[in-house]
Each structure stands twice: as structure tokens, then as C-alpha cells.
Design an enzyme around this catalytic site. Structure first.
Site, PDB file in Angstrom:
ATOM      1  N   ASP A 280       0.834  -1.188   0.000  1.00  0.00           N
ATOM      2  CA  ASP A 280       0.000   0.000   0.000  1.00  0.00           C
ATOM      3  C   ASP A 280       0.881   1.255   0.000  1.00  0.00           C
ATOM      4  OD1 ASP A 280      -2.168  -1.672   0.195  1.00  0.00           O
ATOM      5  OD2 ASP A 280      -2.282  -1.501   2.386  1.00  0.00           O
TER       6      ASP A 280
HETATM    7  N1  URA Z   1      -1.286  -6.006   3.735  1.00  0.00           N
HETATM    8  C1  URA Z   1      -1.783  -4.746   3.778  1.00  0.00           C
HETATM    9  O1  URA Z   1      -2.810  -4.490   4.365  1.00  0.00           O
HETATM   10  N2  URA Z   1      -1.074  -3.782   3.146  1.00  0.00           N
HETATM   11  C2  URA Z   1       0.088  -4.000   2.502  1.00  0.00           C
HETATM   12  O2  URA Z   1       0.681  -3.063   1.962  1.00  0.00           O
HETATM   13  C3  URA Z   1       0.592  -5.315   2.483  1.00  0.00           C
HETATM   14  C4  URA Z   1      -0.116  -6.295   3.102  1.00  0.00           C
END
Ligand code: URA
Length: 240
Positions: free
Chosen positions: A106
Site C-alpha cells: 500500500d
Molecule cells: N497487507 C496490507 O494491508 N497492506 C500492505 O501493503 C501489504 C499487506
């Protein structure tokens, strides 16, 4: 064996730009099989010759694998009209190489992100059938408990319909704000955040610290990257 211009071969290492390669060649500091080559426009099959730049022998990589310590604020994408992508953190020579991130983190997640131009292995590493562990460090709002660990281990059914495979939650600190290590063998959209939110412990901070056998290199500052070693690439191949 495909021939390429000498400046392109040298720039593909990410250490020198094409312009620097030209300047070094002009000064007689680029050799091919021991002989100085003044024109970087000459073409060679990079795997068939020994190229040295400023006394350093190039190990020519057929495929490129990079480990990045992703900072927050960057998208794990190759292009995005709206914001900065992780490719913006690479030098221009590498940006031209059609590298792509192996899976997504993310925008606000930090830590280990692999980038490559080797589609087959990247795809295999992400396949849920291969069960390659992805390990995250997380800080959550709320006190994590043994019940949370059991729910992760059992395989959670999230309220939004997602059925998760069994996962590991290891509590590092249980307090009003808790810390934990989460190990997943799949990588659904926002998965760590969704699983912890479903337990009523929203994520405050998330960092990926390991992928398969490969831990995040703590020598890498946020936003920095390095090439994987041959041994590290072989380690990834052995996983799939
Ligand atoms: N899980 C999440 O919620 N975000 C990420 O960036 C990676 C795994």
C-alpha cells in the site's frame, strides 16, 4: 546472442549513466576483453565478452532483481497519473529497463519491495499455490491477545466475504498500542489491515520485513535500493 551498444550495457548496471560511460570510454577507461574501446556506440553480446569500466569488471545480469526499502508515499506501480511510484526512486537508466514491482505494498506501507524484469519467477513467487511467506511488522491500535493469534491460525472469514488462509500472528508487545509479526502465505488487497481491523485492532503502521527467504536488508535506508546477489536470486528460485 543479442548484441547491444556498449553504453547501454554499461548503463544497465545502474552504476553509470550513458553519458558517464561515454566520458569514461573517451578517457580510455572502458575495456572489452582487455582492449580499450573509445566508442560506446560499438555493439557487443554482453554475455560473451568481459567488459571493464574504470578497472571494475561488469557482471552482466541477464535479468535484474532489485530490493528496495520502500518509503511511505509511493505507489507500487509502474505508472500512475496521480502520484509518485516506486520507479521514481530508481536512477533513469534503471527506469528505462521495464522493471515492475513483485506484488504490491500500500502507499503508506514501508519495507521490502522486490522489483524485477523477470516475469516468470515474479509470478511464481506471488502465486497462492506456492505458499511463499510474506512477513510484516505491524503496530496496531488496541491490545492484541492470544485469541487474535488463534483466529489468524484458524483462517479468518472477514465480514467483507474474504476467506483467508491460516496465517501467523506473533505478538511482540501487547498494550494499548500493540506490536506484532504477521506471516501470510497469500497477498490479497490490504490483507493485513483487513484481518487486523476485523479483530478490532486497526493497523497504525505496516512494514514488510521478509519475503520467502529474503529479509529486508537493514543496511538500506528508506527509499534506497540494491541489486540482489546471485545467491539471493538462486534462493528465490529454490522457493518455487
Ligand atoms: N497487507 C496490507 O494491508 N497492506 C500492505 O501493503 C501489504 C499487506
Amino acid at each position: 546472442m543479442e548484441q547491444q551498444r556498449l553504453d547501454k550495457i554499461i548503463a544497465s548496471t545502474g552504476k553509470w549513466s550513458r553519458r558517464e560511460a561515454k566520458e569514461l570510454a573517451r578517457r580510455g577507461l572502458v575495456t572489452v576483453n582487455g582492449a580499450a574501446v573509445c566508442s560506446v556506440e560499438k555493439k557487443f553480446a554482453p554475455e560473451a565478452v568481459e567488459i571493464s569500466v574504470n578497472g571494475e569488471v561488469l557482471s552482466y545480469r541477464r535479468v535484474t532483481w532489485i530490493m528496495m526499502n520502500k518509503p511511505r508515499g509511493y505507489l507500487s506501480a509502474t505508472e500512475d497519473g496521480r502520484g509518485k511510484t516506486v520507479l521514481d526512486l530508481l536512477p533513469r537508466e534503471l527506469q528505462r529497463q521495464k522493471l515492475f514491482p513483485v506484488g504490491r505494498l500500500d502507499k503508506d506501507t514501508e519495507g521490502l519491495l522486490l522489483l524485477t524484469d523477470e516475469g516468470g519467477l515474479a509470478h511464481a513467487l506471488l502465486s497462492p499455490k506456492r505458499h511463499v511467506d510474506k512477513v510484516y511488522y505491524t503496530r496496531t491500535k488496541g491490545r492484541l491477545t492470544e485469541e487474535d493469534c488463534q483466529a489468524f491460525a484458524a483462517g479468518m472469514s472477514l465480514p467483507d466475504g474474504l476467506q483467508c488462509q491460516p496465517a501467523r500472528l506473533e505478538i511482540l508487545l501487547a498494550d494499548k498500542e500493540s506490536e506484532a509479526r504477521v506471516t501470510l502465505r497469500e497477498g490479497k488487497f490490504h490483507q493485513v489491515k483487513r484481518m487486523l481491523a476485523a479483530r478490532g485492532k486497526p493497523v497504525l503502521y505496516l512494514e514488510r520485513v521478509q519475503m520467502g527467504t529474503l529479509p529486508l536488508d537493514r543496511g538500506l535506508a528508506r527509499g534506497a535500493f540494491r541489486f540482489l546477489t546471485e545467491e539471493e536470486i538462486a534462493g528465490l528460485r529454490a522457493l518455487v
